[in-house]
Design an enzyme around this catalytic site. Sequence first.
Site, mmCIF file in Angstrom:
data_model
loop_
_atom_site.group_PDB
_atom_site.id
_atom_site.type_symbol
_atom_site.label_atom_id
_atom_site.label_comp_id
_atom_site.label_asym_id
_atom_site.label_seq_id
_atom_site.Cartn_x
_atom_site.Cartn_y
_atom_site.Cartn_z
ATOM 1 N N ILE A 20 -6.781 10.305 9.938
ATOM 2 C CA ILE A 20 -5.521 10.822 9.416
ATOM 3 C C ILE A 20 -5.806 11.665 8.175
ATOM 4 O O ILE A 20 -6.572 11.270 7.298
ATOM 5 C CB ILE A 20 -4.551 9.679 9.066
ATOM 6 C CG1 ILE A 20 -4.294 8.793 10.291
ATOM 7 C CG2 ILE A 20 -3.241 10.235 8.514
ATOM 8 C CD1 ILE A 20 -3.642 9.506 11.469
ATOM 9 N N ASN A 44 0.603 -2.132 4.969
ATOM 10 C CA ASN A 44 -0.244 -0.953 5.070
ATOM 11 C C ASN A 44 -1.445 -1.019 4.125
ATOM 12 O O ASN A 44 -2.407 -0.286 4.302
ATOM 13 C CB ASN A 44 0.596 0.294 4.767
ATOM 14 C CG ASN A 44 -0.219 1.553 4.644
ATOM 15 O OD1 ASN A 44 -0.846 1.993 5.600
ATOM 16 N ND2 ASN A 44 -0.242 2.143 3.446
ATOM 17 N N ASP A 95 -1.187 -7.424 -6.732
ATOM 18 C CA ASP A 95 -2.573 -7.511 -6.286
ATOM 19 C C ASP A 95 -2.546 -8.127 -4.892
ATOM 20 O O ASP A 95 -2.305 -9.327 -4.736
ATOM 21 C CB ASP A 95 -3.382 -8.386 -7.249
ATOM 22 C CG ASP A 95 -4.840 -8.533 -6.826
ATOM 23 O OD1 ASP A 95 -5.224 -7.984 -5.763
ATOM 24 O OD2 ASP A 95 -5.597 -9.217 -7.541
ATOM 25 N N GLY A 132 0.826 -1.202 0.000
ATOM 26 C CA GLY A 132 0.000 0.000 0.000
ATOM 27 C C GLY A 132 0.854 1.243 0.000
ATOM 28 O O GLY A 132 0.536 2.246 0.655
ATOM 29 N N SER A 163 -6.304 0.042 12.561
ATOM 30 C CA SER A 163 -7.220 1.180 12.557
ATOM 31 C C SER A 163 -7.959 1.220 13.885
ATOM 32 O O SER A 163 -8.165 0.178 14.526
ATOM 33 C CB SER A 163 -8.230 1.047 11.414
ATOM 34 O OG SER A 163 -9.292 1.971 11.567
ATOM 35 N N TYR A 221 -14.643 -3.873 7.085
ATOM 36 C CA TYR A 221 -13.368 -3.220 7.414
ATOM 37 C C TYR A 221 -13.065 -3.349 8.905
ATOM 38 O O TYR A 221 -11.950 -3.721 9.295
ATOM 39 C CB TYR A 221 -13.435 -1.751 7.008
ATOM 40 C CG TYR A 221 -12.172 -0.963 7.277
ATOM 41 C CD1 TYR A 221 -11.059 -1.094 6.449
ATOM 42 C CD2 TYR A 221 -12.097 -0.063 8.343
ATOM 43 C CE1 TYR A 221 -9.903 -0.359 6.691
ATOM 44 C CE2 TYR A 221 -10.954 0.674 8.588
ATOM 45 C CZ TYR A 221 -9.850 0.529 7.757
ATOM 46 O OH TYR A 221 -8.706 1.247 7.996
ATOM 47 N N LYS A 276 -9.825 -5.383 10.589
ATOM 48 C CA LYS A 276 -8.790 -4.752 11.408
ATOM 49 C C LYS A 276 -8.705 -5.397 12.793
ATOM 50 O O LYS A 276 -7.610 -5.522 13.366
ATOM 51 C CB LYS A 276 -9.037 -3.251 11.520
ATOM 52 C CG LYS A 276 -8.836 -2.503 10.208
ATOM 53 C CD LYS A 276 -7.430 -2.665 9.651
ATOM 54 C CE LYS A 276 -7.176 -1.799 8.440
ATOM 55 N NZ LYS A 276 -5.796 -1.911 7.928
ATOM 56 N N ILE A 313 -0.698 7.498 3.696
ATOM 57 C CA ILE A 313 0.089 6.930 4.783
ATOM 58 C C ILE A 313 1.251 6.125 4.219
ATOM 59 O O ILE A 313 2.381 6.189 4.727
ATOM 60 C CB ILE A 313 -0.802 6.066 5.700
ATOM 61 C CG1 ILE A 313 -1.793 6.960 6.469
ATOM 62 C CG2 ILE A 313 0.053 5.246 6.664
ATOM 63 C CD1 ILE A 313 -2.789 6.191 7.317
#
Length: 243
Positions: A172, A76, A50, A12, A127, A140, A144, A17
């Site tokens: 962020i 990330n 990917d 990422g 997160s 999501y 996490k 970030i």
Amino acid sequence: MSELSPAVIVSGSAGGIGQAICRRFRGAGYFVVGFDRVENPEVDEWIAVDMADSESVRDVAAGVCKQHAVSVVVHNAATQPLAAAGETPVDAFLETMRVNVIAADSLVAGSRKSLAELHGAVVVVSSVHAHATARNINAYATSKAALEGWVRSAAIDLAPAVRVNAVRPGAINTAKLHEGFARWGDDADARWGMLEARTPLGRVGEATDVAAAVHFLASSDAAFITGSTLVVDGGATALLGTE
């Protein structure tokens, strides 16, 4: 030359970030290999990967370790479908788990030998949604929370040669956050002000705040820290929301 410098893999790497993490490690003398579907100028080497393809992630990471002295892996990369519990399409839920969680394990599968030989570190970006979440972000938040569980387990499995930790950011100031606020239209500025007011340190976090925490956990300064999550949210999740 990369063979004379420690190397880091950052997944990422093209996001806000991710770029800050890459800049931080390059500034510390690392050779930075970025995994992302999008190229960015903050890396020494970019590889289009990917992150939902577990075997590809593992094999590409192993290939990088054959060419560079990889002592740090930073996961990330993440995907964030917006849907409530019971409403997220199964394919989207599975992709979220593959990218956000399983990719971390695949990165380790490909780099474990190098990390162990160099007594390296793995840092994942979690997160605040792993701990306290909102409506319509079920997949999501689930991923996490699972990622932080993976950190605790991996830290035990990879010890004592490799340390594994997580950084748990709050809001962020990135393009992705601004995209989310855009849905509020004319109310976006007011809601941004509310976000700042509800954060004890009085501001939204910067990508550099996260990058600094990631670099710390990867560094020798954190030599006795493993299986931990470092919260970088300005105190937001410490504040009792009902008061």
